[in-house]
Design a protein around this motif. Structure first.
Motif, PDB file in Angstrom:
ATOM      1  N   PHE A 161       0.825  -1.207   0.000  1.00  0.00           N
ATOM      2  CA  PHE A 161       0.000   0.000   0.000  1.00  0.00           C
ATOM      3  C   PHE A 161       0.859   1.258   0.000  1.00  0.00           C
ATOM      4  O   PHE A 161       0.565   2.223  -0.699  1.00  0.00           O
ATOM      5  N   ASN A 162       1.921   1.248   0.782  1.00  0.00           N
ATOM      6  CA  ASN A 162       2.777   2.436   0.851  1.00  0.00           C
ATOM      7  C   ASN A 162       3.563   2.645  -0.444  1.00  0.00           C
ATOM      8  O   ASN A 162       3.949   3.773  -0.756  1.00  0.00           O
ATOM      9  N   GLU A 163       3.785   1.574  -1.196  1.00  0.00           N
ATOM     10  CA  GLU A 163       4.416   1.725  -2.507  1.00  0.00           C
ATOM     11  C   GLU A 163       3.421   2.273  -3.537  1.00  0.00           C
ATOM     12  O   GLU A 163       3.724   3.185  -4.298  1.00  0.00           O
ATOM     13  N   VAL A 164       2.219   1.708  -3.540  1.00  0.00           N
ATOM     14  CA  VAL A 164       1.215   2.045  -4.555  1.00  0.00           C
ATOM     15  C   VAL A 164       0.424   3.305  -4.187  1.00  0.00           C
ATOM     16  O   VAL A 164       0.050   4.088  -5.053  1.00  0.00           O
ATOM     17  N   LYS A 165       0.148   3.456  -2.893  1.00  0.00           N
ATOM     18  CA  LYS A 165      -0.724   4.521  -2.388  1.00  0.00           C
ATOM     19  C   LYS A 165      -2.101   4.492  -3.070  1.00  0.00           C
ATOM     20  O   LYS A 165      -2.522   5.448  -3.727  1.00  0.00           O
ATOM     21  N   PRO A 166      -2.818   3.380  -2.910  1.00  0.00           N
ATOM     22  CA  PRO A 166      -4.122   3.248  -3.576  1.00  0.00           C
ATOM     23  C   PRO A 166      -5.174   4.171  -2.984  1.00  0.00           C
ATOM     24  O   PRO A 166      -5.231   4.373  -1.768  1.00  0.00           O
ATOM     25  N   GLU A 167      -6.000   4.725  -3.855  1.00  0.00           N
ATOM     26  CA  GLU A 167      -7.129   5.544  -3.408  1.00  0.00           C
ATOM     27  C   GLU A 167      -8.384   4.693  -3.247  1.00  0.00           C
ATOM     28  O   GLU A 167      -9.228   4.969  -2.400  1.00  0.00           O
ATOM     29  N   VAL A 168      -8.507   3.672  -4.098  1.00  0.00           N
ATOM     30  CA  VAL A 168      -9.675   2.779  -4.067  1.00  0.00           C
ATOM     31  C   VAL A 168      -9.181   1.356  -3.859  1.00  0.00           C
ATOM     32  O   VAL A 168      -8.267   0.900  -4.543  1.00  0.00           O
ATOM     33  N   ILE A 169      -9.797   0.660  -2.918  1.00  0.00           N
ATOM     34  CA  ILE A 169      -9.405  -0.713  -2.620  1.00  0.00           C
ATOM     35  C   ILE A 169     -10.609  -1.621  -2.785  1.00  0.00           C
ATOM     36  O   ILE A 169     -11.677  -1.380  -2.220  1.00  0.00           O
ATOM     37  N   TYR A 170     -10.423  -2.673  -3.574  1.00  0.00           N
ATOM     38  CA  TYR A 170     -11.421  -3.731  -3.710  1.00  0.00           C
ATOM     39  C   TYR A 170     -10.874  -4.963  -2.999  1.00  0.00           C
ATOM     40  O   TYR A 170      -9.770  -5.405  -3.290  1.00  0.00           O
ATOM     41  N   CYS A 171     -11.662  -5.504  -2.077  1.00  0.00           N
ATOM     42  CA  CYS A 171     -11.185  -6.648  -1.300  1.00  0.00           C
ATOM     43  C   CYS A 171     -12.256  -7.742  -1.265  1.00  0.00           C
ATOM     44  O   CYS A 171     -13.441  -7.473  -1.416  1.00  0.00           O
ATOM     45  N   VAL A 172     -11.794  -8.971  -1.040  1.00  0.00           N
ATOM     46  CA  VAL A 172     -12.728 -10.088  -0.896  1.00  0.00           C
ATOM     47  C   VAL A 172     -13.669  -9.832   0.286  1.00  0.00           C
ATOM     48  O   VAL A 172     -13.347  -9.066   1.202  1.00  0.00           O
ATOM     49  N   ASN A 173     -14.810 -10.480   0.268  1.00  0.00           N
ATOM     50  CA  ASN A 173     -15.822 -10.315   1.296  1.00  0.00           C
ATOM     51  C   ASN A 173     -15.370 -10.924   2.620  1.00  0.00           C
ATOM     52  O   ASN A 173     -14.832 -12.031   2.660  1.00  0.00           O
ATOM     53  N   ARG A 174     -15.612 -10.220   3.703  1.00  0.00           N
ATOM     54  CA  ARG A 174     -15.122 -10.634   5.032  1.00  0.00           C
ATOM     55  C   ARG A 174     -15.682 -11.976   5.496  1.00  0.00           C
ATOM     56  O   ARG A 174     -15.077 -12.646   6.334  1.00  0.00           O
ATOM     57  N   SER A 175     -16.840 -12.376   4.967  1.00  0.00           N
ATOM     58  CA  SER A 175     -17.505 -13.585   5.462  1.00  0.00           C
ATOM     59  C   SER A 175     -17.511 -14.725   4.458  1.00  0.00           C
ATOM     60  O   SER A 175     -18.280 -15.681   4.611  1.00  0.00           O
ATOM     61  N   ASP A 176     -16.684 -14.643   3.420  1.00  0.00           N
ATOM     62  CA  ASP A 176     -16.662 -15.710   2.419  1.00  0.00           C
ATOM     63  C   ASP A 176     -16.403 -17.076   3.058  1.00  0.00           C
ATOM     64  O   ASP A 176     -15.749 -17.177   4.107  1.00  0.00           O
ATOM     65  N   ALA A 177     -16.895 -18.115   2.404  1.00  0.00           N
ATOM     66  CA  ALA A 177     -16.720 -19.467   2.915  1.00  0.00           C
ATOM     67  C   ALA A 177     -15.248 -19.871   2.962  1.00  0.00           C
ATOM     68  O   ALA A 177     -14.846 -20.690   3.794  1.00  0.00           O
ATOM     69  N   HIS A 178     -14.435 -19.329   2.081  1.00  0.00           N
ATOM     70  CA  HIS A 178     -13.017 -19.678   2.016  1.00  0.00           C
ATOM     71  C   HIS A 178     -12.258 -18.942   3.123  1.00  0.00           C
ATOM     72  O   HIS A 178     -12.254 -17.710   3.188  1.00  0.00           O
ATOM     73  N   SER A 179     -11.579 -19.692   3.978  1.00  0.00           N
ATOM     74  CA  SER A 179     -10.864 -19.079   5.103  1.00  0.00           C
ATOM     75  C   SER A 179      -9.748 -18.155   4.638  1.00  0.00           C
ATOM     76  O   SER A 179      -9.448 -17.151   5.301  1.00  0.00           O
ATOM     77  N   TYR A 233      -2.739   5.587   6.525  1.00  0.00           N
ATOM     78  CA  TYR A 233      -2.862   5.459   5.064  1.00  0.00           C
ATOM     79  C   TYR A 233      -3.794   6.556   4.557  1.00  0.00           C
ATOM     80  O   TYR A 233      -4.915   6.278   4.116  1.00  0.00           O
ATOM     81  N   PRO A 234      -3.362   7.811   4.628  1.00  0.00           N
ATOM     82  CA  PRO A 234      -4.249   8.943   4.309  1.00  0.00           C
ATOM     83  C   PRO A 234      -4.685   9.016   2.855  1.00  0.00           C
ATOM     84  O   PRO A 234      -5.626   9.743   2.528  1.00  0.00           O
ATOM     85  N   TYR A 235      -4.027   8.253   1.984  1.00  0.00           N
ATOM     86  CA  TYR A 235      -4.374   8.261   0.560  1.00  0.00           C
ATOM     87  C   TYR A 235      -5.596   7.398   0.252  1.00  0.00           C
ATOM     88  O   TYR A 235      -6.200   7.511  -0.806  1.00  0.00           O
ATOM     89  N   VAL A 236      -5.993   6.505   1.152  1.00  0.00           N
ATOM     90  CA  VAL A 236      -7.144   5.626   0.913  1.00  0.00           C
ATOM     91  C   VAL A 236      -8.432   6.430   1.035  1.00  0.00           C
ATOM     92  O   VAL A 236      -8.696   7.045   2.071  1.00  0.00           O
ATOM     93  N   LYS A 237      -9.234   6.422  -0.030  1.00  0.00           N
ATOM     94  CA  LYS A 237     -10.488   7.170  -0.038  1.00  0.00           C
ATOM     95  C   LYS A 237     -11.727   6.266  -0.042  1.00  0.00           C
ATOM     96  O   LYS A 237     -12.789   6.664   0.409  1.00  0.00           O
ATOM     97  N   LYS A 238     -11.573   5.061  -0.599  1.00  0.00           N
ATOM     98  CA  LYS A 238     -12.744   4.195  -0.748  1.00  0.00           C
ATOM     99  C   LYS A 238     -12.326   2.739  -0.549  1.00  0.00           C
ATOM    100  O   LYS A 238     -11.322   2.291  -1.110  1.00  0.00           O
ATOM    101  N   VAL A 239     -13.097   2.014   0.252  1.00  0.00           N
ATOM    102  CA  VAL A 239     -12.839   0.590   0.503  1.00  0.00           C
ATOM    103  C   VAL A 239     -14.126  -0.179   0.249  1.00  0.00           C
ATOM    104  O   VAL A 239     -15.172   0.146   0.824  1.00  0.00           O
ATOM    105  N   MET A 240     -14.046  -1.197  -0.606  1.00  0.00           N
ATOM    106  CA  MET A 240     -15.228  -1.983  -0.958  1.00  0.00           C
ATOM    107  C   MET A 240     -14.926  -3.470  -0.923  1.00  0.00           C
ATOM    108  O   MET A 240     -13.806  -3.891  -1.212  1.00  0.00           O
ATOM    109  N   MET A 241     -15.927  -4.251  -0.561  1.00  0.00           N
ATOM    110  CA  MET A 241     -15.842  -5.707  -0.667  1.00  0.00           C
ATOM    111  C   MET A 241     -16.569  -6.140  -1.934  1.00  0.00           C
ATOM    112  O   MET A 241     -17.585  -5.549  -2.295  1.00  0.00           O
ATOM    113  N   TYR A 242     -16.034  -7.160  -2.592  1.00  0.00           N
ATOM    114  CA  TYR A 242     -16.720  -7.699  -3.759  1.00  0.00           C
ATOM    115  C   TYR A 242     -17.184  -9.124  -3.484  1.00  0.00           C
ATOM    116  O   TYR A 242     -16.678  -9.795  -2.572  1.00  0.00           O
TER     117      TYR A 242
END
Length: 201
Positions: free
Chosen positions: A74-92, A110-119
């Motif tokens: 994250f500190n290398e890329v400095k992402p503004e938008v993050i897409y992450c797997v769903n917190r409750s997925d069946a896969h551990s 991480y002040p550059y992060v503006k949006k965090v979403m689960m897919y």
């Protein structure tokens, strides 16, 4: 694809990998890397980061090492938008990955992060326990009508992950989910996300 077309830089973080030490054949290990390379090129990804944790082995103890690694990315890329797997997925592995990623979204670090979403991920999100506190609740939709056919083409690169209906990750089901999500918001095809954080700055 939509991000790239708009001129955004897109990065890919993959936490787990397969190896011959886990019993996978050399051919399968090589074909997975080939799949990653093909998808990277087809999507226009600027850089892919591989943490190479053995697949299906992540646990809460993995977080001690994983959080600093995600933080470095994250500190290398400095992402503004993050897409992450769903917190409750069946896969551990998905659940541990989510915990590591979310730990790296604190605004004071991480002040550059503006949006965090689960897919949602077919075969994992819909098989999560049907409990209210674990539900995936879509509240952010993206019109992908212009990209649907290309999405299917890219998904089919993952030959080992795609099978015929009624297997969850079939071409038919991928398209059906996009139709359903699209119908929910009045477009032909859509992807749905659960918005966790949005900082308007």
């Amino acid at each position: 694809m939509k991000h790239v077309e708009r001129g955004d830089e897109v990065y890919w973080l993959i936490t787990t990998n397969i190896s011959t030490d886990q019993g996978f054949s050399e051919e399968r290990v090589a074909s997975r890397q080939e799949e990653i390379n093909k998808v990277e090129k087809q999507l226009g990804i600027k850089k892919t980061f591989l943490l190479n944790y053995p697949t299906m082995t992540l646990s809460s103890s993995s977080l001690i090492k994983m959080v600093p690694e995600v933080s470095d990315v994250f500190n290398e890329v400095k992402p503004e938008v993050i897409y992450c797997v769903n917190r409750s997925d069946a896969h551990s592995d998905h659940r541990i990955t989510f915990d590591a990623v979310l730990a790296c979204t604190k605004s004071f670090r991480y002040p550059y992060v503006k949006k965090v979403m689960m897919y949602e991920c077919l075969s994992e999100t819909e098989f999560a326990p049907a409990l209210p506190e674990k539900a995936f609740i879509p509240n952010y939709y993206v019109d992908i009508s212009e990209y649907m056919e290309k999405k299917l083409e890219v998904m089919n690169v993952y030959a080992s992950e795609i099978a015929e209906h009624p297997f969850p990750r079939s071409e038919r089901n991928i398209k059906s989910l996009a139709v359903f999500r699209g119908a929910s918001v009045g477009v032909e095809y859509a992807e749905a996300f659960q918005l966790l954080k949005f900082i308007d700055k």
